[in-house]
Design an enzyme around this catalytic site. Structure first.
Site, mmCIF file in Angstrom:
data_model
loop_
_atom_site.group_PDB
_atom_site.id
_atom_site.type_symbol
_atom_site.label_atom_id
_atom_site.label_comp_id
_atom_site.label_asym_id
_atom_site.label_seq_id
_atom_site.Cartn_x
_atom_site.Cartn_y
_atom_site.Cartn_z
ATOM 1 N N SER A 69 0.797 -1.234 0.000
ATOM 2 C CA SER A 69 0.000 0.000 0.000
ATOM 3 C C SER A 69 0.826 1.279 0.000
ATOM 4 O O SER A 69 0.259 2.363 -0.158
ATOM 5 C CB SER A 69 -0.943 0.015 1.199
ATOM 6 O OG SER A 69 -1.968 -0.910 0.984
ATOM 7 N N LYS A 72 0.383 3.437 -2.905
ATOM 8 C CA LYS A 72 -0.803 4.300 -3.026
ATOM 9 C C LYS A 72 -0.467 5.799 -2.910
ATOM 10 O O LYS A 72 -1.216 6.640 -3.384
ATOM 11 C CB LYS A 72 -1.843 3.886 -1.979
ATOM 12 C CG LYS A 72 -2.337 2.452 -2.209
ATOM 13 C CD LYS A 72 -3.186 1.924 -1.067
ATOM 14 C CE LYS A 72 -3.585 0.477 -1.329
ATOM 15 N NZ LYS A 72 -4.351 -0.100 -0.197
ATOM 16 N N TYR A 196 -3.893 -2.558 -10.167
ATOM 17 C CA TYR A 196 -3.774 -2.349 -8.710
ATOM 18 C C TYR A 196 -2.884 -3.419 -8.064
ATOM 19 O O TYR A 196 -1.955 -3.105 -7.324
ATOM 20 C CB TYR A 196 -5.182 -2.346 -8.089
ATOM 21 C CG TYR A 196 -5.182 -2.374 -6.585
ATOM 22 C CD1 TYR A 196 -4.937 -1.218 -5.842
ATOM 23 C CD2 TYR A 196 -5.402 -3.562 -5.883
ATOM 24 C CE1 TYR A 196 -4.908 -1.252 -4.457
ATOM 25 C CE2 TYR A 196 -5.375 -3.607 -4.505
ATOM 26 C CZ TYR A 196 -5.131 -2.450 -3.794
ATOM 27 O OH TYR A 196 -5.096 -2.486 -2.417
ATOM 28 N N TYR A 248 -4.605 3.608 8.110
ATOM 29 C CA TYR A 248 -5.971 3.055 8.289
ATOM 30 C C TYR A 248 -6.508 3.390 9.681
ATOM 31 O O TYR A 248 -6.360 4.512 10.125
ATOM 32 C CB TYR A 248 -5.982 1.530 8.033
ATOM 33 C CG TYR A 248 -5.117 1.161 6.868
ATOM 34 C CD1 TYR A 248 -5.474 1.590 5.593
ATOM 35 C CD2 TYR A 248 -3.932 0.456 7.027
ATOM 36 C CE1 TYR A 248 -4.680 1.286 4.501
ATOM 37 C CE2 TYR A 248 -3.133 0.143 5.944
ATOM 38 C CZ TYR A 248 -3.508 0.570 4.696
ATOM 39 O OH TYR A 248 -2.722 0.284 3.633
ATOM 40 N N VAL A 266 1.232 -3.748 3.782
ATOM 41 C CA VAL A 266 1.229 -5.048 4.470
ATOM 42 C C VAL A 266 2.494 -5.868 4.217
ATOM 43 O O VAL A 266 2.669 -6.921 4.817
ATOM 44 C CB VAL A 266 -0.004 -5.935 4.165
ATOM 45 C CG1 VAL A 266 -1.259 -5.395 4.805
ATOM 46 C CG2 VAL A 266 -0.172 -6.167 2.698
HETATM 47 N N1 GLN Z 1 -2.328 -5.305 -2.002
HETATM 48 C C1 GLN Z 1 -2.824 -5.268 -0.644
HETATM 49 C C2 GLN Z 1 -4.321 -5.466 -0.645
HETATM 50 O O1 GLN Z 1 -4.947 -4.972 -1.528
HETATM 51 C C3 GLN Z 1 -2.468 -3.947 -0.038
HETATM 52 C C4 GLN Z 1 -2.975 -3.798 1.374
HETATM 53 C C5 GLN Z 1 -2.031 -3.062 2.265
HETATM 54 O O2 GLN Z 1 -0.846 -2.948 2.023
HETATM 55 N N2 GLN Z 1 -2.561 -2.612 3.381
HETATM 56 O O3 GLN Z 1 -4.867 -6.118 0.206
#
Ligand code: GLN
Length: 314
Positions: A69, A72, A196, A248, A266
């Site tokens: 993420s 992003k 994505y 988050y 993650v």
């Molecule tokens: N690719 C992961 C997902 O879509 C990214 C989530 C994350 O890094 N929090 O679940």
């Protein structure tokens, strides 16, 4: 009056890396993406690039990991460059207070995700980047942007991680279809998700990531090249969204303890921005209950405290 000498950056980074390596509490490696479950939980890396361009590195600073993420931040930057403030019609900029893969708010809020950093929001942002392009071109654009910012053309996508998530990303499939039903996505769901999953699977080291984050530290400009990536105003706003939404439902805790804009993934990485001071990348694969790097956050908390770098004061 005698001046207190400012602590030596190299020493601080080295000490933190040693402390973190020795800690028994490491959190849990993400297992819902099977390929990520194979990562060694004992890894720890930290890189700080200060305003002079000095690089302080500790631990596994040059081991590549899945940025997930953290990508992003860069897709948000690209999408704002493409459509400007019109982006905010598709996605909000309020903290969600919910887990990164939550679907509950989407129904009440008519398919408009709360912010660009939860999964739904990032999928909507990816859809904006994809419009008018083939998925391969859009992905190439994102990857080249990372390479350009990090000044490193070797940065690549880990295809095994992308394939792993393509096979198991059922929640993201649900989120994307749900948004599509409200007309929030323009492109075929599997095209948008393909891009994505692949941008989440970009593999980078802490050193590369800290380099890529420099424009957010220096009012939109990468100091080593002089390239203006975004305006100062846009950099400030991206930092604001990172502070409020980058972790988050752990964003409040991160602001409370670390006090810097930051974005987690993650894969266990965190990119943190000390405005005017430093770009910081940390990696420790074990996660806390909100899916944020457990030791990564602790390392940043110690770093900002020792150096007095919290944006909220010393
Ligand atoms: N690719 C992961 C997902 O879509 C990214 C989530 C994350 O890094 N929090 O679940």
């Amino acid at each position: 009056m005698p001046q207190t000498p400012s602590p030596d950056l190299h020493a601080v980074v080295r000490e933190i890396a040693e402390e973190m390596r020795a800690r028994p509490d490491r959190g849990e490696v993400a297992t819902y993406i099977p390929e990520l479950a194979r990562v060694d939980a004992s890894a720890f890396g930290l890189v700080v690039i200060d305003a002079d361009g000095t690089i302080a590195a500790g631990g596994d600073a040059d081991v590549a990991f899945s940025i997930q993420s953290i990508s992003k931040v860069f897709t948000l930057t690209l999408a704002l460059g493409m459509v400007g403030d019109r982006l905010w019609r598709r996605v909000g900029r309020e903290p969600s207070g919910s887990p990164f893969n939550s679907i509950v708010q989407l129904e009440r809020e008519r398919g408009i995700p709360r912010n660009p950093f939860i999964n739904a929001g990032a999928i909507a942002v990816t859809d904006v980047i994809l419009s008018g392009h083939q998925p391969r071109e859009a992905l190439g654009e994102i990857l080249r942007f990372m390479q350009f910012l990090a000044e490193d053309p070797t940065i690549a996508i880990d295809e095994a991680v992308a394939a792993s998530e393509l096979r198991t990303g059922f929640r993201n499939v649900a989120l994307a279809n749900y948004m599509k039903s409200f007309g929030v996505l323009d492109n075929p769901v599997d095209f948008t998700l393909g891009v994505y999953f692949h941008h989440c699977a970009i593999s980078m080291t802490c050193r590369q990531l800290a380099r890529a984050g420099r424009f957010l530290v220096h009012s939109g400009r990468t100091p080593s090249t002089g390239h203006s990536v975004v305006s100062a105003e846009r950099a400030r706003r991206i930092n604001a969204v990172m502070l409020t939404c980058g972790h988050y439902d752990g964003s409040g805790e991160f602001a409370y303890r670390v006090g810097l804009p930051g974005k987690s993934g993650v894969g266990g990485g965190i990119l943190a921005v000390a405005p005017g001071r430093a770009s910081i990348a940390v990696w420790s694969p074990g996660l806390d209950a909100s899916g944020n790097s457990h030791l990564g956050r602790i390392a940043l908390e110690i770093l900002t405290r020792r150096l007095g770098w919290s944006i909220f004061g010393v």
